[in-house]
Write a protein that holds these residues in place. Structure first.
Motif, PDB file in Angstrom:
ATOM      1  N   ASP A  30       0.835  -1.199   0.000  1.00 37.27           N
ATOM      2  CA  ASP A  30       0.000   0.000   0.000  1.00 37.27           C
ATOM      3  C   ASP A  30       0.869   1.247   0.000  1.00 37.27           C
ATOM      4  O   ASP A  30       0.591   2.214  -0.718  1.00 37.27           O
ATOM      5  N   LEU A  31       1.919   1.232   0.770  1.00 38.19           N
ATOM      6  CA  LEU A  31       2.840   2.350   0.830  1.00 38.19           C
ATOM      7  C   LEU A  31       3.518   2.553  -0.525  1.00 38.19           C
ATOM      8  O   LEU A  31       3.639   3.684  -1.014  1.00 38.19           O
ATOM      9  N   GLN A  73       2.316   1.747  -3.434  1.00 32.66           N
ATOM     10  CA  GLN A  73       1.322   2.293  -4.369  1.00 32.66           C
ATOM     11  C   GLN A  73       1.102   3.780  -4.150  1.00 32.66           C
ATOM     12  O   GLN A  73       0.978   4.549  -5.103  1.00 32.66           O
ATOM     13  N   GLU A  74       1.046   4.179  -2.886  1.00 32.40           N
ATOM     14  CA  GLU A  74       0.854   5.593  -2.575  1.00 32.40           C
ATOM     15  C   GLU A  74       2.007   6.436  -3.135  1.00 32.40           C
ATOM     16  O   GLU A  74       1.795   7.504  -3.706  1.00 32.40           O
ATOM     17  N   ARG A  96       1.761   6.669  -6.916  1.00 36.28           N
ATOM     18  CA  ARG A  96       0.712   7.619  -7.278  1.00 36.28           C
ATOM     19  C   ARG A  96       1.220   9.052  -7.127  1.00 36.28           C
ATOM     20  O   ARG A  96       1.028   9.901  -8.003  1.00 36.28           O
ATOM     21  N   LEU A  97       1.897   9.331  -6.015  1.00 32.33           N
ATOM     22  CA  LEU A  97       2.458  10.648  -5.766  1.00 32.33           C
ATOM     23  C   LEU A  97       3.500  11.005  -6.836  1.00 32.33           C
ATOM     24  O   LEU A  97       3.483  12.110  -7.379  1.00 32.33           O
TER      25      LEU A  97
END
Length: 191
Positions: free
Chosen positions: A168-169, A171-172, A175-176
Protein backbone atom coordinates in the motif's frame (compact mmCIF):
# COMPACT_ATOMS: atom_id res chain seq x y z
CA UNK A 1 8.68 -52.38 31.41
CA UNK A 2 5.15 -51.51 32.31
CA UNK A 3 3.07 -48.92 30.53
CA UNK A 4 3.36 -46.60 33.52
CA UNK A 5 7.15 -46.82 33.50
CA UNK A 6 7.16 -46.03 29.77
CA UNK A 7 4.90 -43.04 30.31
CA UNK A 8 6.97 -41.92 33.27
CA UNK A 9 10.19 -42.19 31.26
CA UNK A 10 8.58 -40.34 28.35
CA UNK A 11 7.49 -37.43 30.57
CA UNK A 12 10.83 -37.35 32.38
CA UNK A 13 12.67 -37.22 29.04
CA UNK A 14 10.40 -34.47 27.74
CA UNK A 15 10.79 -32.51 30.96
CA UNK A 16 14.59 -32.79 30.80
CA UNK A 17 14.52 -31.70 27.14
CA UNK A 18 12.20 -28.79 27.94
CA UNK A 19 14.40 -27.63 30.81
CA UNK A 20 17.53 -27.84 28.64
CA UNK A 21 15.79 -25.64 26.07
CA UNK A 22 14.64 -23.20 28.76
CA UNK A 23 17.59 -22.80 31.16
CA UNK A 24 15.87 -20.06 33.15
CA UNK A 25 13.14 -22.54 34.09
CA UNK A 26 15.77 -25.11 34.97
CA UNK A 27 17.34 -22.57 37.31
CA UNK A 28 13.93 -21.83 38.85
CA UNK A 29 13.37 -25.56 39.39
CA UNK A 30 16.82 -25.90 40.96
CA UNK A 31 16.19 -22.88 43.18
CA UNK A 32 12.88 -24.39 44.32
CA UNK A 33 14.61 -27.67 45.05
CA UNK A 34 17.27 -25.87 47.10
CA UNK A 35 14.60 -23.90 48.97
CA UNK A 36 12.91 -27.18 49.90
CA UNK A 37 16.25 -28.60 51.03
CA UNK A 38 16.77 -25.50 53.18
CA UNK A 39 13.38 -26.01 54.81
CA UNK A 40 14.06 -29.73 55.35
CA UNK A 41 17.47 -28.95 56.86
CA UNK A 42 15.99 -26.31 59.18
CA UNK A 43 13.36 -28.82 60.29
CA UNK A 44 16.11 -31.37 60.91
CA UNK A 45 18.08 -28.82 62.97
CA UNK A 46 14.97 -27.99 65.03
CA UNK A 47 14.30 -31.71 65.59
CA UNK A 48 17.91 -32.25 66.72
CA UNK A 49 17.68 -29.23 69.05
CA UNK A 50 14.51 -30.65 70.59
CA UNK A 51 16.27 -34.00 71.04
CA UNK A 52 19.28 -32.22 72.59
CA UNK A 53 16.99 -30.42 75.07
CA UNK A 54 15.30 -33.71 75.98
CA UNK A 55 18.68 -35.36 76.57
CA UNK A 56 19.83 -32.41 78.71
CA UNK A 57 16.69 -32.76 80.82
CA UNK A 58 17.29 -36.51 81.17
CA UNK A 59 20.93 -35.90 82.14
CA UNK A 60 19.87 -33.39 84.83
CA UNK A 61 17.25 -35.78 86.13
CA UNK A 62 19.80 -38.63 86.19
CA UNK A 63 22.32 -36.39 87.99
CA UNK A 64 19.71 -35.61 90.65
CA UNK A 65 19.01 -39.34 91.05
CA UNK A 66 22.75 -40.04 91.38
CA UNK A 67 23.00 -37.42 94.15
CA UNK A 68 20.00 -38.94 95.91
CA UNK A 69 21.45 -42.46 95.79
CA UNK A 70 24.88 -41.19 96.84
CA UNK A 71 23.29 -39.69 99.95
CA UNK A 72 21.47 -42.98 100.58
CA UNK A 73 24.78 -44.88 100.40
CA UNK A 74 26.17 -42.64 103.16
CA UNK A 75 22.96 -43.01 105.19
CA UNK A 76 22.96 -46.82 104.90
CA UNK A 77 26.68 -47.01 105.79
CA UNK A 78 26.21 -44.80 108.86
CA UNK A 79 23.26 -46.97 109.94
CA UNK A 80 25.48 -50.04 109.61
CA UNK A 81 23.38 -51.52 106.78
CA UNK A 82 26.05 -52.76 104.41
CA UNK A 83 23.48 -54.69 102.35
CA UNK A 84 21.56 -51.49 101.65
CA UNK A 85 24.80 -49.55 101.03
CA UNK A 86 25.95 -52.14 98.42
CA UNK A 87 22.55 -52.10 96.67
CA UNK A 88 22.59 -48.29 96.67
CA UNK A 89 26.13 -48.32 95.23
CA UNK A 90 24.96 -50.65 92.42
CA UNK A 91 22.05 -48.34 91.70
CA UNK A 92 24.37 -45.33 91.71
CA UNK A 93 26.78 -47.12 89.29
CA UNK A 94 23.87 -48.00 86.95
CA UNK A 95 22.74 -44.37 87.00
CA UNK A 96 26.29 -43.22 86.25
CA UNK A 97 26.41 -45.57 83.23
CA UNK A 98 23.03 -44.28 82.10
CA UNK A 99 24.23 -40.68 82.54
CA UNK A 100 27.35 -41.42 80.48
CA UNK A 101 25.22 -42.95 77.73
CA UNK A 102 22.92 -39.94 77.73
CA UNK A 103 25.94 -37.62 77.66
CA UNK A 104 27.35 -39.52 74.67
CA UNK A 105 24.00 -39.33 72.89
CA UNK A 106 23.80 -35.59 73.56
CA UNK A 107 27.33 -35.08 72.16
CA UNK A 108 26.30 -37.06 69.05
CA UNK A 109 23.22 -34.88 68.64
CA UNK A 110 25.32 -31.72 69.02
CA UNK A 111 27.64 -32.97 66.27
CA UNK A 112 24.65 -33.66 64.03
CA UNK A 113 23.34 -30.16 64.71
CA UNK A 114 26.67 -28.66 63.66
CA UNK A 115 26.81 -30.83 60.52
CA UNK A 116 23.22 -29.90 59.66
CA UNK A 117 24.04 -26.20 60.15
CA UNK A 118 27.05 -26.59 57.87
CA UNK A 119 24.88 -28.26 55.24
CA UNK A 120 22.30 -25.49 55.65
CA UNK A 121 24.99 -22.84 55.05
CA UNK A 122 26.17 -24.69 51.94
CA UNK A 123 22.62 -24.97 50.62
CA UNK A 124 22.07 -21.25 51.28
CA UNK A 125 25.28 -20.43 49.41
CA UNK A 126 24.30 -22.65 46.50
CA UNK A 127 20.82 -21.13 46.42
CA UNK A 128 22.30 -17.62 46.31
CA UNK A 129 24.52 -18.72 43.42
CA UNK A 130 21.49 -20.09 41.58
CA UNK A 131 19.51 -16.91 42.28
CA UNK A 132 22.37 -14.81 40.91
CA UNK A 133 22.66 -17.05 37.84
CA UNK A 134 18.88 -16.88 37.35
CA UNK A 135 18.96 -13.08 37.59
CA UNK A 136 21.85 -13.03 35.14
CA UNK A 137 19.99 -15.33 32.74
CA UNK A 138 16.81 -13.26 33.04
CA UNK A 139 18.75 -10.07 32.35
CA UNK A 140 20.48 -11.67 29.38
CA UNK A 141 17.15 -12.91 28.02
CA UNK A 142 15.60 -9.45 28.44
CA UNK A 143 18.57 -7.85 26.71
CA UNK A 144 18.37 -10.38 23.87
CA UNK A 145 14.63 -9.77 23.44
CA UNK A 146 15.27 -6.01 23.39
CA UNK A 147 18.08 -6.39 20.84
CA UNK A 148 15.94 -8.70 18.73
CA UNK A 149 13.07 -6.22 18.71
CA UNK A 150 15.40 -3.30 17.91
CA UNK A 151 17.15 -5.07 15.04
CA UNK A 152 14.26 -7.11 13.70
CA UNK A 153 13.57 -4.82 10.76
CA UNK A 154 17.26 -4.53 9.87
CA UNK A 155 17.94 -8.23 9.93
CA UNK A 156 15.05 -9.23 7.72
CA UNK A 157 15.20 -8.89 3.99
CA UNK A 158 12.41 -6.96 2.27
CA UNK A 159 9.97 -9.16 0.46
CA UNK A 160 6.87 -7.30 -0.73
CA UNK A 161 3.71 -9.26 -0.37
CA UNK A 162 0.41 -8.54 -2.02
CA UNK A 163 -2.07 -6.99 0.35
CA UNK A 164 0.57 -5.98 2.90
CA UNK A 165 0.96 -2.47 4.27
CA UNK A 166 4.30 -2.19 2.44
CA UNK A 167 2.51 -2.69 -0.91
CA UNK A 168 0.00 0.00 0.00
CA UNK A 169 2.84 2.35 0.83
CA UNK A 170 4.53 1.52 -2.47
CA UNK A 171 1.32 2.29 -4.37
CA UNK A 172 0.85 5.59 -2.58
CA UNK A 173 4.38 6.70 -3.47
CA UNK A 174 3.94 5.62 -7.10
CA UNK A 175 0.71 7.62 -7.28
CA UNK A 176 2.46 10.65 -5.77
CA UNK A 177 5.40 10.30 -8.13
CA UNK A 178 3.04 9.93 -11.13
CA UNK A 179 1.08 13.03 -10.11
CA UNK A 180 4.34 14.96 -9.69
CA UNK A 181 5.47 13.79 -13.14
CA UNK A 182 2.13 14.84 -14.70
CA UNK A 183 2.33 18.28 -13.05
CA UNK A 184 5.88 18.70 -14.32
CA UNK A 185 4.82 17.68 -17.86
CA UNK A 186 1.86 20.12 -17.77
CA UNK A 187 4.16 22.95 -16.72
CA UNK A 188 6.60 22.07 -19.50
CA UNK A 189 3.81 21.98 -22.10
CA UNK A 190 2.36 25.25 -20.89
CA UNK A 191 5.55 27.16 -21.62
Amino acid sequence: MSVFENIGNFFETRLDEFLRNHPHLQLQALEEQLREQEEDTLKLIRDFQIKEKQLQDQILSTAEEIQRWHARIAKAASAGREDLARAAQEREAALLRQGNQLWGQMQGVKERIEKAKEIYRKIQGRRKEVQAKAAETTAARAKQVQQDSETKGWNQSYQPRMGSSFDDLEQEFRRLETEDELERMKRNMGR
